[in-house]
Design a protein around this motif. Structure first.
Motif, mmCIF file in Angstrom:
data_model
loop_
_atom_site.group_PDB
_atom_site.id
_atom_site.type_symbol
_atom_site.label_atom_id
_atom_site.label_comp_id
_atom_site.label_asym_id
_atom_site.label_seq_id
_atom_site.Cartn_x
_atom_site.Cartn_y
_atom_site.Cartn_z
ATOM 1 N N UNK A 35 47.005 76.671 17.022
ATOM 2 C CA UNK A 35 46.084 76.399 17.895
ATOM 3 C C UNK A 35 44.785 76.905 17.925
ATOM 4 N N UNK A 36 43.547 76.161 18.050
ATOM 5 C CA UNK A 36 42.294 76.610 18.288
ATOM 6 C C UNK A 36 42.183 77.440 19.528
ATOM 7 N N UNK A 37 41.510 78.771 19.532
ATOM 8 C CA UNK A 37 41.220 79.444 20.480
ATOM 9 C C UNK A 37 41.009 79.003 21.896
ATOM 10 N N UNK A 38 40.258 77.868 22.086
ATOM 11 C CA UNK A 38 40.156 77.009 23.403
ATOM 12 C C UNK A 38 41.365 76.650 23.947
ATOM 13 N N UNK A 39 42.057 76.141 22.961
ATOM 14 C CA UNK A 39 43.262 75.237 23.329
ATOM 15 C C UNK A 39 44.270 76.261 23.749
#
Length: 88
Positions: A35-39
């Motif tokens: 997952x991307x950090x914001x997700x």
């Protein structure tokens, strides 16, 4: 070729690792998705991710996609997530 660790790596952080720790899960077909950090911040656990994706799937299935761009986008996102998870 000499096997040296780059200076930016701290070899003390590698101690205690277990070789093949997840091999049985891999063989069983477990899907791992980065997952991307914001997700990851919004959905910090596997349960949170699964709940959000199941809700998205329900919304997409309940909304008729005809003449509804939001439902159409949801269906497209669900299809993309399924492809990403299955490796397709």
């Amino acid at each position: 070729m000499e096997d040296e660790l780059r200076p930016e790596y701290d070899s003390s952080q590698f101690e205690g690792g277990v070789r093949g720790k997840y091999v049985e899960r891999y063989r069983a077909g477990t899907n791992l998705v980065l997952l991307d950090p914001d997700v990851a911040q919004a959905f910090p656990t596997k349960d949170a991710v699964n709940e959000a994706l199941r809700l998205l799937m329900q919304v997409a299935q309940r909304q008729p996609a005809n003449n509804n761009p939001v439902a159409s986008d949801c269906l497209e996102m669900v299809s993309q997530v399924r492809e990403d998870v299955s490796g397709g």
